[in-house]
Write a protein that holds these residues in place. Structure first.
Motif, PDB file in Angstrom:
ATOM      1  N   LYS A  58       0.838  -1.202   0.000  1.00  0.00           N
ATOM      2  CA  LYS A  58       0.000   0.000   0.000  1.00  0.00           C
ATOM      3  C   LYS A  58       0.875   1.255   0.000  1.00  0.00           C
ATOM      4  CE  LYS A  58      -3.811   2.141   2.472  1.00  0.00           C
ATOM      5  NZ  LYS A  58      -4.713   2.063   3.623  1.00  0.00           N
ATOM      6  N   GLN A  59       1.925   1.224   0.806  1.00  0.00           N
ATOM      7  CA  GLN A  59       2.829   2.370   0.887  1.00  0.00           C
ATOM      8  C   GLN A  59       3.540   2.578  -0.451  1.00  0.00           C
ATOM      9  OE1 GLN A  59       5.878   1.914   3.809  1.00  0.00           O
ATOM     10  NE2 GLN A  59       6.583   4.018   3.666  1.00  0.00           N
ATOM     11  N   ASN A  61       2.423   1.767  -3.420  1.00  0.00           N
ATOM     12  CA  ASN A  61       1.438   2.293  -4.370  1.00  0.00           C
ATOM     13  C   ASN A  61       1.225   3.787  -4.166  1.00  0.00           C
ATOM     14  OD1 ASN A  61       1.026  -0.106  -5.705  1.00  0.00           O
ATOM     15  ND2 ASN A  61      -0.719  -0.698  -4.432  1.00  0.00           N
ATOM     16  N   GLU A  62       1.159   4.213  -2.918  1.00  0.00           N
ATOM     17  CA  GLU A  62       0.991   5.635  -2.627  1.00  0.00           C
ATOM     18  C   GLU A  62       2.212   6.423  -3.097  1.00  0.00           C
ATOM     19  OE1 GLU A  62       0.131   5.908   1.533  1.00  0.00           O
ATOM     20  OE2 GLU A  62      -1.875   5.044   1.294  1.00  0.00           O
ATOM     21  N   ARG A  65       2.087   6.862  -6.867  1.00  0.00           N
ATOM     22  CA  ARG A  65       1.077   7.847  -7.283  1.00  0.00           C
ATOM     23  C   ARG A  65       1.603   9.279  -7.134  1.00  0.00           C
ATOM     24  NH1 ARG A  65      -4.032   5.182  -4.260  1.00  0.00           N
ATOM     25  NH2 ARG A  65      -4.090   3.290  -5.488  1.00  0.00           N
ATOM     26  N   LYS A  66       2.429   9.492  -6.137  1.00  0.00           N
ATOM     27  CA  LYS A  66       2.964  10.836  -5.893  1.00  0.00           C
ATOM     28  C   LYS A  66       3.962  11.240  -6.979  1.00  0.00           C
ATOM     29  CE  LYS A  66       2.359  10.756  -0.900  1.00  0.00           C
ATOM     30  NZ  LYS A  66       3.040  10.745   0.397  1.00  0.00           N
TER      31      LYS A  66
END
Length: 67
Positions: A58-59, A61-62, A65-66
């Motif tokens: 999850k981290q 993926n975040e 995205r940034k």
């Protein structure tokens, strides 16, 4: 019920009871595991591995995205 003996009343009760149980009590089967060795200890170990892994994914993926 009047005019019946105690054993006859008991038999009538059992018949109605059995009929009610068959009609309204759900049937439940215990699901047998394919692997008998996979027990609660294994489940706990897998969860302790999977939770951090999911958190890492999850981290990542975040972070992607940034960018």
């Amino acid at each position: 019920m009047e005019g019946k003996t105690e054993p006859e009343k008991y038999e009538m009760f059992l018949e109605k009871y059995d009929k009610g149980v068959k009609a309204y009590v759900p049937k439940f089967r215990v699901k047998e595991s394919k692997h008998m060795w996979y027990n609660a200890t294994c489940t706990k170990a897998k969860k302790s591995k999977d939770v951090p892994w999911e958190k890492l994914k999850k981290q990542q993926n975040e972070d992607n995205r940034k960018q």
